[in-house]
Each structure stands twice: as structure tokens, then as C-alpha cells.
Scaffold this active site. Structure first.
Site, short mmCIF file in Angstrom:
data_model
loop_
_atom_site.label_atom_id
_atom_site.label_comp_id
_atom_site.label_asym_id
_atom_site.label_seq_id
_atom_site.Cartn_x
_atom_site.Cartn_y
_atom_site.Cartn_z
CG HIS A 33 -2.10 -0.84 1.16
ND1 HIS A 33 -2.02 -2.19 0.95
CD2 HIS A 33 -3.42 -0.54 1.23
CE1 HIS A 33 -3.24 -2.70 0.91
NE2 HIS A 33 -4.10 -1.73 1.08
CD GLU B 167 -6.17 4.96 0.12
OE1 GLU B 167 -7.38 4.92 -0.16
OE2 GLU B 167 -5.64 4.18 0.93
CG ASP C 116 -9.29 -0.68 0.49
OD1 ASP C 116 -9.16 -1.69 1.21
OD2 ASP C 116 -8.61 0.34 0.63
CG ASP C 117 -10.79 -3.24 4.09
OD1 ASP C 117 -10.52 -4.45 3.92
OD2 ASP C 117 -9.98 -2.42 4.54
#
Length: 204
Positions: free
Chosen positions: A6, A9, A87-88
Site C-alpha cells: 500500500h 493513497e 477495498d474492505d
């Protein structure tokens, strides 16, 4: 096993560069802030580094104030290997198709060709392999070209929903890739789009 991270972002582009140079990742999850560094954008495009973009979570986390401000189109126009992902979903409010629907509804610059590009990019990211699926992709392109000239009437959300459904039909509902006798299993928590492809008998 393939290395992913990740980066880019909520954090700055430098995190993406560190993931590439220190961790030697094969995929960047998110990466939308790469546009702040033109040299990094050029590198990502040159290396065809997959970016798993998650529009709904980007808005939820205030990376963009609204979906209309999302830079998905800019990523595609820069030649980046961007894909749309969830995403989730239970936390951020939508599975894969909902991310497509809301992104295309809010971003009128996105069209059928962009849906095709996003689908093609997901092939490039399958297991980190550059799979030879040219004739299948050509068929997908032909199907989407037929949509390209159509005017979708009604509210912008209807347009986004139509494109999202078309992509979902093309992408398929399978969770793995089947090439003849070869099957590549996919982890249940892997967010990347997947397609089950069966090659013609003479090519097996």
C-alpha cells in the site's frame, strides 16, 4: 509469492518510490498520488507497474473530497496500468461493481474505451504475469467498440451502471484463471479483477 505494498493513497509519492526501490514490489495498491511526481508517473508507465485503484475508499478517506474529483481518468491518460478494485467493501461501502458504477457515474470523461483499458490492465496484473491473451482481448475490444458510439440516455448514474454491468459481463465472475490444465488459484482476500479464460481446443 508476489510482493505488493500500500502506497501513495494518503501518503506522498515518495512512499511509492520507496516501495519500488526498497521493497522491490510487483504491484502498488492505490498509488493515486503518483501524479504529484511526473518522473514517478513516467517510471510507473514505463515499467507497467499495476496500480489497484479503489475509488470508494479514496473518497471515504478524503484523498478526494468527492468522486467527481477522482484522478482515475488522468491515470489512464498517463498510460498507467490502473485497475478498479474494492477495498474492505463492508467498511468503505461497495464491492467491485459499485466502484465501477460510482466512478463512471461521477466522471463523465470516462467511456467504454476506458472500461476496456481497465479490464485489459487487470489481465496484465494477473498473478504478476504478462499472459498471452491477445485474441481474447481483441474480442473484448470488439465488443466494447460496439458500445463506444452509443448514446446512453437518462441520468449519469444509469450510464455508469450500464458501463459497470458491461465490464462485469466481460470480466466474468470467476475467481481464478483456467488455461487448459493450468489453474492459478486466487486468495480470497485478493481484490484484483479476475477472469476465467478457456482457450480454444487447438491451442491447449
Amino acid at each position: 509469492l508476489h510482493l505488493v505494498a500500500h502506497a501513495g493513497e494518503e501518503g506522498p509519492p515518495e512512499y511509492i518510490r520507496s516501495a519500488l526501490d526498497v521493497l522491490h514490489v510487483q504491484r502498488i495498491d492505490h498509488g493515486v498520488r503518483c501524479v504529484e511526481d511526473p518522473a514517478l508517473v513516467a517510471r510507473l508507465a514505463r515499467e507497467r507497474m499495476p496500480l489497484t485503484v479503489c475509488p470508494l475508499s479514496n473518497v471515504k478517506l478524503c484523498v478526494f473530497k468527492t468522486m467527481a474529483e477522482h484522478n482515475l481518468k488522468a491515470l489512464l491518460d498517463a498510460g498507467l496500468c490502473a485497475t478498479v478494485n474494492s477495498d474492505d467493501p463492508a467498511y468503505f461501502g461497495g464491492y467491485l461493481n459499485q466502484n465501477f458504477i460510482e466512478a463512471f457515474a461521477a466522471l463523465p470523461a470516462l467511456g467504454p474505451h476506458d472500461a476496456y483499458t481497465l479490464a485489459r490492465n487487470s489481465f496484465d496484473d494477473l498473478g504478476g504475469k504478462r499472459l498471452q491473451l491477445g485474441h481474447h482481448l481483441a474480442g473484448l475490444a470488439t465488443r466494447l467498440e460496439a458500445v463506444d458510439g452509443q448514446r446512453v440516455a437518462g441520468h449519469q448514474a444509469r450510464r455508469g451502471a450500464d458501463i459497470g454491468r458491461r465490464h462485469e459481463q466481460v470480466r466474468g465472475e470467476a475467481v481464478g484463471l483456467d488455461l487448459g490444465r493450468v489453474a492459478l488459484p486466487v486468495a480470497a482476500d485478493d481484490r484484483r479483477p479476475r477472469l476465467r479464460v478457456r482457450l480454444p481446443r487447438e491451442e491447449r
